[in-house]
Design a protein around this motif. Structure first.
Motif, short mmCIF file in Angstrom:
data_model
loop_
_atom_site.label_atom_id
_atom_site.label_comp_id
_atom_site.label_asym_id
_atom_site.label_seq_id
_atom_site.Cartn_x
_atom_site.Cartn_y
_atom_site.Cartn_z
N HIS A 27 38.67 -100.43 -29.12
CA HIS A 27 39.05 -99.39 -30.07
C HIS A 27 38.55 -98.02 -29.62
N SER A 28 39.27 -97.00 -30.00
CA SER A 28 38.90 -95.63 -29.67
C SER A 28 38.73 -94.81 -30.94
N LYS A 29 38.43 -93.56 -30.76
CA LYS A 29 38.24 -92.65 -31.89
C LYS A 29 39.55 -92.40 -32.65
N ALA A 30 40.67 -92.82 -32.07
CA ALA A 30 41.95 -92.68 -32.77
C ALA A 30 41.97 -93.54 -34.03
N SER A 31 41.14 -94.60 -34.06
CA SER A 31 40.97 -95.35 -35.31
C SER A 31 39.50 -95.32 -35.69
N ASP A 32 38.78 -96.42 -35.47
CA ASP A 32 37.39 -96.46 -35.95
C ASP A 32 36.38 -96.63 -34.81
N GLY A 33 36.79 -96.31 -33.59
CA GLY A 33 35.87 -96.37 -32.47
C GLY A 33 35.04 -95.10 -32.35
N GLN A 34 34.04 -95.17 -31.50
CA GLN A 34 33.11 -94.04 -31.34
C GLN A 34 33.62 -93.02 -30.33
N TYR A 35 34.37 -93.46 -29.32
CA TYR A 35 34.72 -92.60 -28.19
C TYR A 35 36.22 -92.33 -28.11
N PRO A 36 36.61 -91.18 -27.58
CA PRO A 36 38.04 -90.93 -27.31
C PRO A 36 38.59 -91.98 -26.34
N ALA A 37 39.89 -92.18 -26.38
CA ALA A 37 40.52 -93.24 -25.58
C ALA A 37 40.22 -93.09 -24.09
N GLY B 27 33.62 -103.05 -15.03
CA GLY B 27 34.30 -104.02 -14.18
C GLY B 27 35.58 -104.57 -14.75
N VAL B 28 36.11 -103.90 -15.77
CA VAL B 28 37.38 -104.32 -16.37
C VAL B 28 38.53 -103.78 -15.52
N GLY B 29 39.48 -104.64 -15.21
CA GLY B 29 40.65 -104.22 -14.45
C GLY B 29 41.92 -104.19 -15.27
N VAL B 30 41.97 -105.02 -16.30
CA VAL B 30 43.10 -105.05 -17.23
C VAL B 30 42.54 -104.80 -18.62
N TRP B 31 43.00 -103.74 -19.26
CA TRP B 31 42.36 -103.24 -20.48
C TRP B 31 43.41 -102.97 -21.55
N ALA B 32 43.15 -103.46 -22.76
CA ALA B 32 44.05 -103.17 -23.89
C ALA B 32 43.33 -102.31 -24.91
N LEU B 33 43.98 -101.23 -25.30
CA LEU B 33 43.52 -100.42 -26.42
C LEU B 33 44.29 -100.87 -27.65
N CYS B 34 43.57 -101.35 -28.66
CA CYS B 34 44.19 -101.90 -29.87
C CYS B 34 43.59 -101.24 -31.10
N ASP C 142 36.36 -106.47 -28.45
CA ASP C 142 36.39 -105.78 -29.75
C ASP C 142 35.42 -104.60 -29.74
N PHE C 143 35.39 -103.90 -28.62
CA PHE C 143 34.49 -102.77 -28.43
C PHE C 143 34.85 -101.62 -29.36
N HIS C 144 33.82 -101.08 -30.04
CA HIS C 144 33.97 -99.88 -30.87
C HIS C 144 33.02 -98.76 -30.44
N GLY C 145 31.97 -99.09 -29.73
CA GLY C 145 30.91 -98.15 -29.41
C GLY C 145 29.64 -98.57 -30.10
N GLU C 146 28.50 -98.24 -29.48
CA GLU C 146 27.21 -98.75 -29.96
C GLU C 146 26.82 -98.21 -31.34
N GLY D 146 48.44 -101.56 -27.02
CA GLY D 146 48.27 -102.49 -28.13
C GLY D 146 48.03 -101.79 -29.45
N ILE D 147 47.90 -102.63 -30.48
CA ILE D 147 47.61 -102.16 -31.83
C ILE D 147 46.96 -103.33 -32.57
N GLU D 148 46.09 -103.04 -33.53
CA GLU D 148 45.54 -104.08 -34.39
C GLU D 148 46.01 -103.81 -35.82
N LEU D 149 46.66 -104.81 -36.40
CA LEU D 149 47.20 -104.70 -37.74
C LEU D 149 46.42 -105.59 -38.70
#
Length: 283
Positions: A19-29, A40-47, A253-257, A72-75
């Motif tokens: 998740h990014s700051k566009a929803s409830d994450g801590q950091y911009p996308a 070390g992530v090579g394939v990444w989904a923003l949801c 399910d990363f949001h930021g610390e 992606g998106i989380e509904l």
């Protein structure tokens, strides 16, 4: 069964939930992309929750870093009376139906926030919508942003405490969200060209019969490898995934610390062939 065999994609780990700051994450996308690459992530989904507003920045950063971005998106949806979360992967962020639904939900979320502010005020906790909005980097505004505003106000010490004391279901400032039925959510994701995966089934306490119903509704994947699932829970859902022909996926399910301190990008992964299998189920 158990942990995925290799957990490595062509260019690194596969993490299909962040998740990014566009929803409830801590950091911009863009910064989430940088952190994913560093982990070390090579394939990444923003949801992000109910929005694809961060996808342009995510795509630009991913291209610069050599990451493969899975849009992606989380509904948040309902299976009868139970709220569940569904991940849409490989969606077209510009699809008109998806954009229209995003706009609709953004309006409903703001109406909900106003009611939450009113309930908090009745409890002696004075917040303005502007105090909440500043924690959101986009048009999607939700309870985690209220929680961070309550931390700043000094009413609680942590985001978790805000939910436990005020914002969780059954608590004094709780307001029900818009009711999107699970089968509607699946149809929306498919209309936008994506696949649907059940997020963190262990956290949502979903059983096989629940997942059978979701499979019948058109769900294709099950987030078996989630950071909040211990080995026995992963084993349980891997067996169910195999029985129901659901693709087992992985997501930090990363949001930021500051929001979810125990979740880190790349902490879980999945084999590349499962990613290919999920992608092959796109409509």
């Amino acid at each position: 069964m158990g942990e995925p065999a290799a957990g490595q994609g062509v260019n690194g780990k596969i993490d299909l939930h962040s998740h990014s700051k566009a929803s409830d994450g801590q950091y911009p996308a863009g910064e989430v992309a940088e952190r994913a690459s560093a982990a070390g992530v090579g394939v990444w989904a923003l949801c992000d929750h109910d929005t694809v507003a961060g996808m342009d920045d995510a795509a630009a950063a991913a291209a610069r870093l050599g990451l493969r971005l899975v849009p992606g998106i989380e509904l948040s949806a309902f299976l009868e009376r139970r709220e569940i979360h569904l991940l849409g992967h490989f969606v077209d962020p510009a699809h008109p139906r998806l954009r229209a639904f995003e706009d609709f939900l953004a309006l409903r979320r703001r109406e909900r926030m106003q009611r939450i502010v009113e309930k908090l005020g009745a409890l002696g906790l004075r917040l303005q919508v502007e105090d909440i909005e500043k924690w959101s980097g986009g048009k999607t505004i939700g309870r985690p942003h209220v929680a961070r505003a309550l931390v700043e106000l000094g009413a609680v010490a942590t985001v978790k405490e805000a939910f436990d004391a005020y914002l969780g279901e059954g608590k004094p400032a709780y307001v029900q969200r818009y009711r999107l039925e699970a089968d509607e959510a699946v149809r929306l994701v498919r209309a936008a060209g994506g696949t649907t995966t059940v997020a963190h089934p262990g956290v949502s306490k979903l059983e096989r019969w629940d997942l059978e119903r979701l499979r019948q509704a058109g769900v294709e994947g099950l987030e078996v490898y989630h950071v909040d699932h211990n080995p026995s829970v992963r084993e349980k859902y891997l067996r169910i995934a195999e029985a129901l022909d659901l693709v087992p996926t992985a997501g930090s399910d990363f949001h930021g610390e500051a929001v979810a301190p125990d979740r880190h990008l790349g902490d879980v992964s999945m084999p590349e062939h499962e990613l290919q299998r999920l992608e092959a189920r796109r409509p």
